[in-house]
Design a protein around this motif. Structure first.
Motif, PDB file in Angstrom:
ATOM      1  N   UNK A 206      33.769  29.210  43.286  1.00 26.62           N
ATOM      2  CA  UNK A 206      34.991  29.996  43.120  1.00 26.62           C
ATOM      3  C   UNK A 206      34.655  31.473  43.241  1.00 26.62           C
ATOM      4  N   UNK A 207      35.689  32.285  43.418  1.00 26.72           N
ATOM      5  CA  UNK A 207      35.502  33.740  43.443  1.00 26.72           C
ATOM      6  C   UNK A 207      36.810  34.438  43.077  1.00 26.72           C
ATOM      7  N   UNK A 208      36.628  35.649  42.545  1.00 24.40           N
ATOM      8  CA  UNK A 208      37.784  36.492  42.205  1.00 24.40           C
ATOM      9  C   UNK A 208      38.213  37.249  43.454  1.00 24.40           C
ATOM     10  N   UNK A 209      39.499  37.201  43.752  1.00 27.02           N
ATOM     11  CA  UNK A 209      40.034  37.941  44.892  1.00 27.02           C
ATOM     12  C   UNK A 209      40.619  39.277  44.464  1.00 27.02           C
ATOM     13  N   UNK A 210      41.284  39.283  43.314  1.00 25.61           N
ATOM     14  CA  UNK A 210      41.870  40.517  42.781  1.00 25.61           C
ATOM     15  C   UNK A 210      41.829  40.478  41.272  1.00 25.61           C
ATOM     16  N   UNK A 211      40.920  41.265  40.687  1.00 25.25           N
ATOM     17  CA  UNK A 211      40.749  41.239  39.227  1.00 25.25           C
ATOM     18  C   UNK A 211      41.910  41.940  38.540  1.00 25.25           C
ATOM     19  N   UNK A 212      42.377  41.372  37.427  1.00 22.40           N
ATOM     20  CA  UNK A 212      43.407  41.998  36.596  1.00 22.40           C
ATOM     21  C   UNK A 212      42.747  42.655  35.394  1.00 22.40           C
TER      22      UNK A 212
END
Length: 577
Positions: A206-212
């Motif tokens: 998995x990977x983060x595309x847009x961190x909040x």
């Protein structure tokens, strides 16, 4: 040294400072704060003078002070231990984060190629390796295993991160509403467990595309159910991510599709009228005026006039179009911009019109309930919903006035200028309804809720309705006192808990009668030449209606206000975001 004052009745250990004006309440607390050798003055009654306490009282107070001192030391020890533990936890967390930066996930190319899919399409992919994208809707870390409920707009998916996948820097710093890509094997949930769709994703990459963001700017700190309504309105773009708000909007989409299916099955053709107009429909007081290349123009109140022009060319027609009303109204069923479903039909009678409206309402509901997805949304939002029974009740305006008076539902008395009349106690005087009254929203809704079924309220006085509505024959006139009332072939469809959701009427078919209506209302007929021509070039008996989509949805989904039933609601003073 100044004495310390203690008042057993009016003093306070929490806010007092030991002065005569702000005494303590207990001797023990006074000794705890100022020491055993402090000069004390004490009284039990606020009306009595301050005196030195007895030796026995001082002795007892010293024991109480010792207890407070022990409690203070214990609290200090606990605070020190807590601070130490927090510091150690912070150090451990920082070390863990540093170590996590060394862990780099890569997708294992030896595994079966993942199938990219939307969450709503996963049911047929169980046991397969899939790739999904979405936003972190819920997040829970349980002993090193991270559970994510993913949302992609089509549904929700429970996912599990364990081992190295749960040990990366991104995993340890993940926040709600971050957008992510998740890859793994889709498995049926174990027996006795539940999850959306009945399956869960065991993630291997998995990977983060847009961190909040987290901390003060975290999503849950900005939006929650207890937020002030004005804040929720300002943050509508975030509020709609919630399960209830998104479900209402999703049901709205199915509702519009069902309306179109019902209308086309009745052989109506959809058209798209303009929103920029130079004519009024429902009265000039509610028009939004604007400059249109140096000419006055308005945002449309209704597309009805344009629909009428389509009848000779296309037959029966409908539109789903935005309408605008500049009413300074803040009720829970009014919007300044709303979605207006309007229909127009040729060669019909007034009874045909009401029968058609009833058919479209019932057929639309049947379509929604026959679709498992929209039926589930209705069940989620309005568990007690039942399709309306047919035929709908038909109640004339005159009979409604009688019904209101028989049931003690009154209206505010008004002076000749329309202002409420008050009695000598400054209370608004309430009186019976009379023929000629414009039945107020509150009375109308109260009547509808008591009756508890859909009601066609029909036959309104001409003076209460728009210029284009057809009048009933002369024998339908009613004399009330010195006044003679002429009624129209018009109707409102009222629904429990919401009130009016549809307004319709037969239209004036005779050109001379229409010209007279222009004159009576003080309307210049010139801008309406194209509308008048419909009576000149082959007139016919025709009628139509307008349905407020947001009001219908509020009834269907049991929403308190129509503001919940559109994407970005507009009402007086609100045009953002």
């Amino acid at each position: 040294m100044a004495p310390i004052y203690v008042d057993d009745t009016t003093g306070s250990d929490a806010t007092g400072n030991g002065t005569q004006n702000e005494p303590y309440q207990s001797l023990g607390f006074a000794i705890f704060k100022h020491g055993p050798d402090t000069q004390l003055l004490f009284r039990k009654d606020a009306t009595a003078p301050f005196e030195e306490p007895t030796q026995s009282a001082v002795k007892k107070a010293k024991k109480a002070a010792e207890g407070l001192e022990k409690k203070k030391k214990k609290q200090e020890e606990l605070s020190a231990r807590d601070s130490k533990e927090k510091a150690e936890e912070k150090e451990r967390r920082e070390k863990l984060l540093e170590e996590s930066k060394k862990i780099v996930l890569t997708e294992d190319e030896s595994l079966p190629k993942a199938i990219k899919a939307k969450i709503s399409g996963l049911a047929g992919l169980r046991t397969k390796r899939v790739r999904v994208f979405g936003w972190v809707h819920r997040l829970r870390d349980q002993k090193g295993i991270i559970f994510i409920v993913l949302r992609d707009g089509t549904g929700y998916l429970q996912t599990i991160l364990s081992g190295r996948a749960a040990q990366t820097y991104d995993a340890l710093t993940l926040n709600l509403e971050s957008s992510v890509e998740l890859v793994g094997t889709l498995q049926e949930v174990p027996e006795g467990k539940t999850a959306p769709g009945g399956h869960e994703l065991v993630v291997d990459y998995w990977r983060v595309l847009g961190a909040a963001p987290g901390a003060d700017d975290a999503f849950t700190n900005r939006v929650n159910e207890k937020s002030d309504p004005s804040i929720q309105a300002d943050l509508r773009h975030l509020v709609m991510r919630g399960e209830t708000a998104s479900s209402v909007l999703r049901l709205r989409s199915y509702l519009l599709a069902a309306f179109r299916e019902a209308l086309t099955s009745e052989n109506l053709i959809e058209v798209t009228p303009p929103c920029l107009v130079q004519t009024q429909v429902e009265g000039g007081a509610t028009l939004f005026k604007l400059d249109y290349y140096g000419q006055p123009a308005f945002l449309t109140q209704s597309s009805q006039l344009y629909l009428e022009t389509c009848l000779p060319a296309l037959g029966d027609v409908f539109c789903v179009q935005e309408s605008f009303r500049a009413e300074n109204s803040h009720t829970r069923r009014h919007l300044s911009e709303y979605t207006h479903l309007e229909g127009e039909l040729a060669f019909i009678t007034f009874n045909d019109l009401m029968a058609h409206i009833e058919e479209i309402i019932c057929k639309t509901v049947d379509i929604l309930l026959a679709n498992p997805v929209s039926a589930a949304l209705i069940k989620q939002l309005n568990p007690k919903f039942e399709a309306p029974a047919r035929p709908f009740m038909r109640l004339s305006y005159v009979d409604a006035i009688k019904w209101l008076n028989e049931h003690g539902i009154k209206r505010p008395a008004e002076d000749k200028d329309g202002n409420p009349i008050k009695d000598d106690k400054d209370q608004i005087v309430m009186v019976d309804h009379e023929v000629g009254d414009d039945i107020a929203e509150a009375a109308e809704r109260q009547m509808t809720d008591i009756i508890g079924t859909p009601i066609f309220l029909h036959g309104f006085p001409a003076e209460l309705k728009a210029f284009y509505m057809k009048k009933v024959p002369a024998e339908g006139e009613v004399k009330e006192g010195e006044k003679r009332f002429v009624f129209t072939e018009s109707c409102d469809l009222l629904m429990p808990n919401v009130g009016e959701i549809v307004g319709g009427s037969m239209r004036i078919a005779d050109m001379d009668e229409l010209i007279a209506a222009y004159k009576r209302e003080g309307i210049d007929p010139e801008p309406y030449y194209w509308f008048t021509d419909q009576r000149k070039y082959g007139t016919c008996e025709h009628g139509g209606y307008g349905l407020g989509v947001e009001r219908f949805l509020a009834w269907l989904a049991d929403r308190y206000t129509v503001r919940e039933c559109c994407l970005y609601p507009r009402w007086p003073g609100r045009a953002t975001p």
